[in-house]
Design an enzyme around this catalytic site. Structure first.
Site, PDB file in Angstrom:
ATOM      1  N   ASP A 146      28.955  -4.614   4.574  1.00 58.17           N
ATOM      2  CA  ASP A 146      29.425  -5.610   3.613  1.00 58.17           C
ATOM      3  C   ASP A 146      29.965  -4.941   2.352  1.00 58.17           C
ATOM      4  OD1 ASP A 146      26.895  -4.653   3.074  1.00 58.17           O
ATOM      5  OD2 ASP A 146      25.952  -6.624   2.910  1.00 58.17           O
ATOM      6  N   HIS A 147      29.427  -3.743   2.040  1.00 62.20           N
ATOM      7  CA  HIS A 147      29.803  -2.990   0.851  1.00 62.20           C
ATOM      8  C   HIS A 147      29.086  -1.647   0.903  1.00 62.20           C
ATOM      9  CE1 HIS A 147      25.748  -3.889  -0.478  1.00 62.20           C
ATOM     10  NE2 HIS A 147      25.996  -5.171  -0.227  1.00 62.20           N
ATOM     11  N   SER A 160      26.072  -8.966  -1.046  1.00 60.25           N
ATOM     12  CA  SER A 160      25.889  -9.151   0.395  1.00 60.25           C
ATOM     13  C   SER A 160      26.180 -10.583   0.838  1.00 60.25           C
ATOM     14  CB  SER A 160      24.466  -8.766   0.803  1.00 60.25           C
ATOM     15  OG  SER A 160      24.231  -7.400   0.576  1.00 60.25           O
ATOM     16  N   GLU A 202      21.553  -6.607  11.972  1.00 57.90           N
ATOM     17  CA  GLU A 202      21.720  -5.985  10.662  1.00 57.90           C
ATOM     18  C   GLU A 202      20.726  -4.860  10.432  1.00 57.90           C
ATOM     19  OE1 GLU A 202      22.182  -7.142   5.952  1.00 57.90           O
ATOM     20  OE2 GLU A 202      20.585  -8.105   7.097  1.00 57.90           O
ATOM     21  N   HIS A 248      20.014   1.133  -3.411  1.00 55.75           N
ATOM     22  CA  HIS A 248      19.576   0.571  -4.693  1.00 55.75           C
ATOM     23  C   HIS A 248      18.494   1.439  -5.342  1.00 55.75           C
ATOM     24  CE1 HIS A 248      21.824  -3.155  -4.863  1.00 55.75           C
ATOM     25  NE2 HIS A 248      21.448  -3.487  -3.632  1.00 55.75           N
ATOM     26  N   ASP A 253      23.986  -2.893   6.121  1.00 57.66           N
ATOM     27  CA  ASP A 253      24.102  -3.366   4.741  1.00 57.66           C
ATOM     28  C   ASP A 253      24.148  -2.164   3.790  1.00 57.66           C
ATOM     29  OD1 ASP A 253      23.570  -4.617   2.145  1.00 57.66           O
ATOM     30  OD2 ASP A 253      23.017  -6.375   3.319  1.00 57.66           O
ATOM     31  N   ASP A 288      20.830  -0.564   2.560  1.00 53.23           N
ATOM     32  CA  ASP A 288      21.189  -1.036   1.224  1.00 53.23           C
ATOM     33  C   ASP A 288      20.066  -0.791   0.225  1.00 53.23           C
ATOM     34  OD1 ASP A 288      22.727  -2.778  -0.703  1.00 53.23           O
ATOM     35  OD2 ASP A 288      20.984  -4.064  -0.416  1.00 53.23           O
ATOM     36  N   THR A 300      22.663 -11.698   4.380  1.00 49.54           N
ATOM     37  CA  THR A 300      23.499 -11.488   5.560  1.00 49.54           C
ATOM     38  C   THR A 300      23.171 -12.444   6.694  1.00 49.54           C
ATOM     39  OG1 THR A 300      23.884  -9.191   4.959  1.00 49.54           O
ATOM     40  CG2 THR A 300      24.326  -9.801   7.240  1.00 49.54           C
TER      41      THR A 300
END
Length: 361
Positions: free
Chosen positions: A298-299, A83, A251, A260, A42, A256, A136
């Site tokens: 996902d990004h 996500s 995952e 952040h 992620d 991720d 996810t």
């Protein structure tokens, strides 16, 4: 008469040369794969991978993959995806709005690849280091209009074909807002809940859940330990015992969260932890010979970059945002059918490529 025979023979030769016999292909017919392991880092852009590589003494298990592609990540309503819509693109093969869990842009449900696998008799599994109701994992077994509906997402597991899971979020199942628990309902559907991976391994149940946290699991740097790679190692033999094959989602959830937080150390520690799970998966696939491994994101999160530092063999991390970005992300593939994942394509194509690999499209 002699001349007539010669003319006839000549005509036959001409006809034969115009219609040569078809060549018989010596290439073996491509067989459908039996198992797919789909791994999501992620927020894992190429920079996150590179940072993990540098932090891990310039070596990752990820380097063992055979084919690499790029995925276009935008959602149906924004250039920058989240996500939920990113994972739903993987699970149902359709672009949808940010926040959507297993639903189309009009909020109608669409069968996920995990549900299709279960309906066709394959074993299914989820191993994550976030809540099992997070965007996810939730997008593979649930159908809800918003990712924030954790209790509703949890309830969707009751009727899902999920066999095995490891992740956080026990409170959404056992200590809900109305003080109820849906664990008995899941147990009626065959689930056994265990308190350790050793118990997970020894259980003979065909449906096993292991909650590693009441809410969100701790970061690996704060003592979570190698639960992700250990969970994968514990789950694979159970999944592989199904004669029809299996579908597993893994995952690396907190890469991720490091993005952040604009925390480079957080990113690299989670990246290395995810890569350790990748190593376990690639070892299994290499030995099995009929397993496809797909690893992607996902990004990208953070607009993360690695700039020069005073030490020529280290980097200075920089971030442009505390949110996601619209940059394309890498797709890595290994094993049976992996060649189909080279190139540049929409994130929804990953679903279709996996369905094709199974022989279902």
């Amino acid at each position: 008469m002699y001349l007539a025979k010669r003319i006839l023979v000549l005509l036959l030769v001409i006809v034969a040369s115009c219609n040569p016999p078809k060549e018989v292909s010596t290439q073996p017919e491509k067989k459908a794969v039996k198992n797919i392991i789909f791994m999501v880092g992620d927020g894992m852009g190429l920079t996150q991978v590179t940072a993990g590589l540098v932090a891990n003494n310039f070596k990752l298990n990820l380097e063992r993959v055979q084919y690499v592609g790029l995925s276009k990540t935008f959602s149906s309503d924004a250039l920058v995806t989240d996500s939920a819509s990113g994972a739903t693109a993987f699970s149902i093969g359709e672009k949808t709005y940010n926040g959507a869990i297993g639903v189309m842009p009009d909020s109608t449900s669409r069968e996920t690849i995990l549900e299709t696998a279960g309906a066709r008799g394959l074993a299914t599994g989820l191993a994550v280091v976030c809540t099992i109701t997070h965007a996810t994992p939730g997008s593979f077994y649930a159908h809800q209009p918003s990712r924030s509906m954790h209790e509703e997402i949890a309830s969707d597991m009751i009727d899902s074909p999920l066999n095995y899971f490891v992740g956080g979020g026990r409170k959404y199942f056992a200590a809900r807002k109305d003080s109820s628990s849906i664990l008995p309902a899941l147990e009626e559907k065959g689930f056994s809940f265990v308190e350790s991976l050793e118990a997970f391994k020894s259980s003979a149940s065909e449906k096993i859940g292991y909650f590693i946290a009441d809410g969100e699991p701790a970061p690996v740097a704060e003592g979570r330990g190698p639960i992700l790679s250990d969970a994968v190692e514990a789950m694979l033999p159970k999944l592989a015992s199904d004669p029809e094959g299996f579908f597993l989602v893994v995952e690396g959830s907190q890469i991720d969260w490091g993005g952040h937080s604009n925390d480079s150390d957080y990113i690299t520690s989670e990246m290395i932890d995810f890569d350790n799970a990748i190593g376990k998966v690639l070892d299994f696939a290499a030995k099995d010979g009929n397993t496809l491994v797909v690893i992607t994101a996902d990004h990208e999160t953070g607009g993360y970059s690695l700039t020069e530092s005073e030490d020529p063999w280290k980097f200075e991390p920089k971030f442009t945002t505390g949110h996601h970005t619209a940059t394309m992300v890498p797709v890595y593939a290994f094993g049976a059918g992996s060649e189909d994942f080279a190139g540049i394509y929409q994130n929804t194509e990953i679903y279709h490529k996996m369905m094709k690999a199974y022989g279902w499209q």
